[in-house]
Design a protein around this motif. Structure first.
Motif, PDB file in Angstrom:
ATOM      1  N   ASN A 138      49.351  95.561  84.606  1.00 21.58           N
ATOM      2  CA  ASN A 138      50.392  94.636  84.164  1.00 21.58           C
ATOM      3  C   ASN A 138      50.273  93.326  84.939  1.00 21.58           C
ATOM      4  N   ALA A 197      53.693  88.563  79.533  1.00 24.87           N
ATOM      5  CA  ALA A 197      53.328  89.767  80.271  1.00 24.87           C
ATOM      6  C   ALA A 197      52.371  90.593  79.425  1.00 24.87           C
ATOM      7  N   ASN A 213      54.291  93.649  87.006  1.00 25.39           N
ATOM      8  CA  ASN A 213      53.725  92.376  86.518  1.00 25.39           C
ATOM      9  C   ASN A 213      52.904  91.662  87.583  1.00 25.39           C
ATOM     10  N   GLN A 253      60.883  93.911  84.948  1.00 18.08           N
ATOM     11  CA  GLN A 253      60.047  93.624  86.112  1.00 18.08           C
ATOM     12  C   GLN A 253      60.785  93.995  87.388  1.00 18.08           C
TER      13      GLN A 253
END
Length: 259
Positions: free
Chosen positions: A32, A41, A26, A64
């Motif tokens: 991401n 996300a 992320n 994550q």
């Protein structure tokens, strides 16, 4: 669907609604990231994995985690798959299994907008005072060590921090995959740009624990997505083309002015 795509779709395995844990950072756009507007996300990994699971009848559970240690965690079976723009290498393949490559990317230099001290990779390498930033534990870091002495490399836990160091003037360039580089350009178009000269070409893939029974189903889904152009559509959404940098060159244009 085209006949070829329909046949590929019919041949796909059915995972029976199985939950698949997916490691993501992320913090690696466009693969991401957290959308600052919605707080959600998003990214290529989410679109691709969601489509793969829709075709295989599985449920993705995104978790994550930091890049540092991600592949070790996958090799230990803590995640079913890692999706993070991961370069396929022989060394990594000793501890994890990879899917087929889903895209080939170039390693490039990200620099500040208006950079005039160098215009090519070689000019950067030849100037001993220039410092290169990158993310620790990546193939980009390995490539940086092949270009310059380690005293000229500053490694960061995340590429986002490396890019901010570039913007702040703490490093003179960041070596990064072209797709991710364009992602950061999109977020900072008034501050950074990509020198489109390719340093090295790499294939990216998903990483699984050794012996995972998900490798072949994921490959089958990827092949079907290539056959019906779904993968091309996802790529077009997230991967902006790396355009040539003409360095301020003046271009003469012939016009009639009488039409």
């Amino acid at each position: 669907l085209l006949p070829l795509a329909a046949a590929a779709q019919d041949a796909l395995p059915d995972l029976g609604g199985r939950t698949v844990t997916v490691a993501v950072e992320n913090a690696y756009p466009p693969f991401n990231l957290i959308d600052e507007t919605t707080g959600e996300a998003v990214g290529w990994d989410y679109d691709a994995i969601n489509e793969i699971c829709a075709r295989l009848n599985c449920v993705p559970e995104y978790i994550q985690t930091s890049w540092d240690g991600m592949l070790l965690a996958v090799s230990n079976g803590e995640f079913d798959v890692a999706a993070d723009g991961i370069t396929i290498t022989a060394e990594r393949a000793e501890s994890v299994d990879f899917s087929m490559g889903y895209i080939a990317v170039e390693q490039v230099l990200l620099v500040r907008l208006g950079e005039e001290r160098f215009a090519s990779v070689q000019e950067f390498v030849d100037s001993p005072d220039f410092v290169i930033g990158t993310q620790i534990g990546t193939t980009n870091y390995n490539t940086a060590t092949q270009l310059v002495d380690e005293s000229r490399i500053q490694a960061f836990d995340q590429f986002g921090v490396a890019v901010q160091a570039l913007i702040n003037g703490d490093v003179d360039a960041v070596i990064i995959d072209s797709t991710a580089g364009q992602g950061y350009v999109g977020e900072n178009s008034d501050q950074v740009k990509v020198i489109s000269e390719s340093i090295q070409s790499d294939e990216l893939g998903f990483a699984f624990p050794n012996g995972s029974d998900l490798v072949e189903p994921f490959n089958a889904a990827l092949r079907s997505m290539m056959a019906d152009d779904t993968l091309a559509l996802i790529n077009a959404r997230w991967f902006a083309p790396v355009l040539p940098d003409l360095g301020g060159r003046t271009v003469t244009v012939a016009v009639e002015n009488a039409y």
